[in-house]
Design a protein around this motif. Structure first.
Motif, PDB file in Angstrom:
ATOM      1  N   ALA A   1       0.825  -1.203   0.000  1.00 44.22           N
ATOM      2  CA  ALA A   1       0.000   0.000   0.000  1.00 44.22           C
ATOM      3  C   ALA A   1       0.859   1.253   0.000  1.00 44.22           C
ATOM      4  O   ALA A   1       2.011   1.243   0.446  1.00 44.22           O
ATOM      5  CB  ALA A   1      -0.926   0.001   1.216  1.00 44.22           C
ATOM      6  N   VAL A   2       0.275   2.327  -0.512  1.00 40.81           N
ATOM      7  CA  VAL A   2       0.871   3.663  -0.446  1.00 40.81           C
ATOM      8  C   VAL A   2      -0.171   4.586   0.160  1.00 40.81           C
ATOM      9  O   VAL A   2      -1.355   4.519  -0.188  1.00 40.81           O
ATOM     10  CB  VAL A   2       1.295   4.163  -1.838  1.00 40.81           C
ATOM     11  N   GLU A   3       0.275   5.429   1.069  1.00 39.68           N
ATOM     12  CA  GLU A   3      -0.618   6.385   1.728  1.00 39.68           C
ATOM     13  C   GLU A   3      -0.183   7.808   1.424  1.00 39.68           C
ATOM     14  O   GLU A   3       0.992   8.148   1.533  1.00 39.68           O
ATOM     15  CB  GLU A   3      -0.605   6.151   3.235  1.00 39.68           C
ATOM     16  N   TRP A   4      -1.135   8.649   1.029  1.00 42.83           N
ATOM     17  CA  TRP A   4      -0.940  10.083   0.883  1.00 42.83           C
ATOM     18  C   TRP A   4      -1.753  10.764   1.972  1.00 42.83           C
ATOM     19  O   TRP A   4      -2.857  10.326   2.303  1.00 42.83           O
ATOM     20  CB  TRP A   4      -1.439  10.569  -0.469  1.00 42.83           C
ATOM     21  N   SER A   5      -1.235  11.851   2.522  1.00 42.96           N
ATOM     22  CA  SER A   5      -1.956  12.514   3.600  1.00 42.96           C
ATOM     23  C   SER A   5      -1.629  14.004   3.626  1.00 42.96           C
ATOM     24  O   SER A   5      -0.613  14.442   3.067  1.00 42.96           O
ATOM     25  CB  SER A   5      -1.588  11.882   4.943  1.00 42.96           C
ATOM     26  N   PRO A   6      -2.490  14.823   4.265  1.00 37.74           N
ATOM     27  CA  PRO A   6      -2.185  16.252   4.396  1.00 37.74           C
ATOM     28  C   PRO A   6      -0.879  16.458   5.152  1.00 37.74           C
ATOM     29  O   PRO A   6      -0.641  15.833   6.191  1.00 37.74           O
ATOM     30  CB  PRO A   6      -3.371  16.784   5.207  1.00 37.74           C
ATOM     31  N   CYS A   7      -0.024  17.311   4.617  1.00 34.44           N
ATOM     32  CA  CYS A   7       1.317  17.505   5.179  1.00 34.44           C
ATOM     33  C   CYS A   7       1.596  18.994   5.301  1.00 34.44           C
ATOM     34  O   CYS A   7       1.422  19.741   4.343  1.00 34.44           O
ATOM     35  CB  CYS A   7       2.356  16.839   4.281  1.00 34.44           C
ATOM     36  N   ALA A   8       2.062  19.409   6.487  1.00 34.40           N
ATOM     37  CA  ALA A   8       2.337  20.829   6.724  1.00 34.40           C
ATOM     38  C   ALA A   8       3.772  21.201   6.386  1.00 34.40           C
ATOM     39  O   ALA A   8       4.135  22.371   6.451  1.00 34.40           O
ATOM     40  CB  ALA A   8       2.053  21.165   8.185  1.00 34.40           C
ATOM     41  N   ALA A   9       4.606  20.228   6.014  1.00 35.46           N
ATOM     42  CA  ALA A   9       6.008  20.510   5.702  1.00 35.46           C
ATOM     43  C   ALA A   9       6.124  21.198   4.348  1.00 35.46           C
ATOM     44  O   ALA A   9       5.219  21.127   3.506  1.00 35.46           O
ATOM     45  CB  ALA A   9       6.807  19.209   5.704  1.00 35.46           C
TER      46      ALA A   9
END
Length: 320
Positions: free
Chosen positions: A40-48
């Motif tokens: 699996a690959v996960e994408w998520s909201p990122c503040a960096a």
């Protein structure tokens, strides 16, 4: 529905750059007593700050292992088509992550690109919905990110066989007697029926935790009977190519759209063929995989994906 044996994960490049990076991580969902591990690959909201990740011959916008920004994030599961991988729709995943969703795409073991036996059986039509259930179970349970996900806000995006998978999860009952063997007919209309011995057998998985579905150019011949989709009542955004291809028929999809008890948000993409829903190929790969990468004259896949992703984000924001 059908692709070459090339690994799509090393083929597709980014269709567009977004305003912010998505967090990106890869992991395995453990095997159980009945099924192998899921990659699996996960994408998520990122503040960096914005970044790039090299993955084979291309770069993905994102920040590896970035902590999820925010709480109670909706979850979207992405299901690839026959012979695809968990990166076949990464531009859509990136757009969703940038809009505040956690997105997970898995390789379906029975018909992902790495499975050299995938053309010789149809058991993926049974195992695919169960793969998605396992992803959701993991993301709400054992995943380190489980506490960041809203279990009441789960959506699904699927293309081709992934679209079939979504309809089954939503409550549809396929008629496998309608399956056709692959042949040179682009619509599959004149292909011979699959032999009785080859028809998939087993219990199909539905999942009421999924509250909204985006279905793109699905394998829909198995849902031609009006009663096959009578139990599908969740909101659906339905996408179809004008000309179909690879065994996917626009006429069958029109039938499904008509028979759904709740009217879908239905889009037919002008001048498009089946593989237009895959993310844009880089120029050097157009020569290697023209059947996946080259569209009809006048069709702009990059521009289409900008509109597709915008509308997918809007749909999920509305319903989740």
């Amino acid at each position: 529905m059908r692709m070459k044996t090339f690994l799509i994960a090393s083929v597709f490049s980014l269709a567009a750059h977004w305003a912010h990076s998505a967090g990106l991580k890869s992991f395995d969902i453990p095997a159980d007593a009945h099924s192998p591990a899921l990659k699996a690959v996960e994408w998520s909201p990122c503040a960096a700050p914005d970044g790039e990740i090299k993955a084979g011959p291309f770069l993905l916008p994102g920040v590896r292992n970035c902590p999820i920004d925010g709480e109670k994030r909706p979850l979207i599961v992405i299901s690839h088509g026959f012979g695809g991988t968990n990166l076949s729709h990464h531009d859509t995943a990136e757009a969703l992550a940038n809009a505040g969703f956690v997105v997970v795409a898995m390789n379906h073991p029975d018909d992902t690109a790495a499975n050299e036996e995938r053309e010789h059986n149809l058991k993926a039509l049974i195992s695919r919905p169960t793969d998605v259930k396992r992803v959701i179970d993991f993301m709400l349970g054992s995943s380190p990110d489980a506490g960041k996900i809203d279990p009441k806000s789960i959506g699904f995006f699927g293309f081709s066989r992934g679209g079939y998978t979504g309809l089954v999860l939503a409550g549809a009952t396929p008629d496998f007697q309608a399956l056709r063997s692959h042949c040179q007919d682009k619509t599959g209309a004149t292909c011979t029926p699959v032999s009785q011995n080859a028809l998939p057998k087993g219990t199909l998985q539905h999942d009421q935790r999924i509250k909204a579905f985006v279905i793109a150019d699905p394998l829909s011949s198995v849902f031609s009977a009006p009663g096959s989709v009578k139990n599908v009542t969740a909101p659906i955004q339905l996408w179809g190519s004008q000309y179909g291809g690879d065994g996917v028929s626009p006429e069958n999809l029109q039938t499904v759209a008509h028979n759904l008890p709740v009217k879908p948000d239905f889009h037919v993409v002008p001048n498009s063929e089946h593989f237009a829903f895959l993310t844009v190929c880089p120029a050097e790969l157009v020569k290697i995989l023209p059947e996946l990468c080259i569209d009809r004259p006048g069709f702009d896949r990059a521009a289409f994906h900008q509109d597709l992703n915008k509308q997918v984000v809007t749909f999920f924001k509305t319903h989740l």
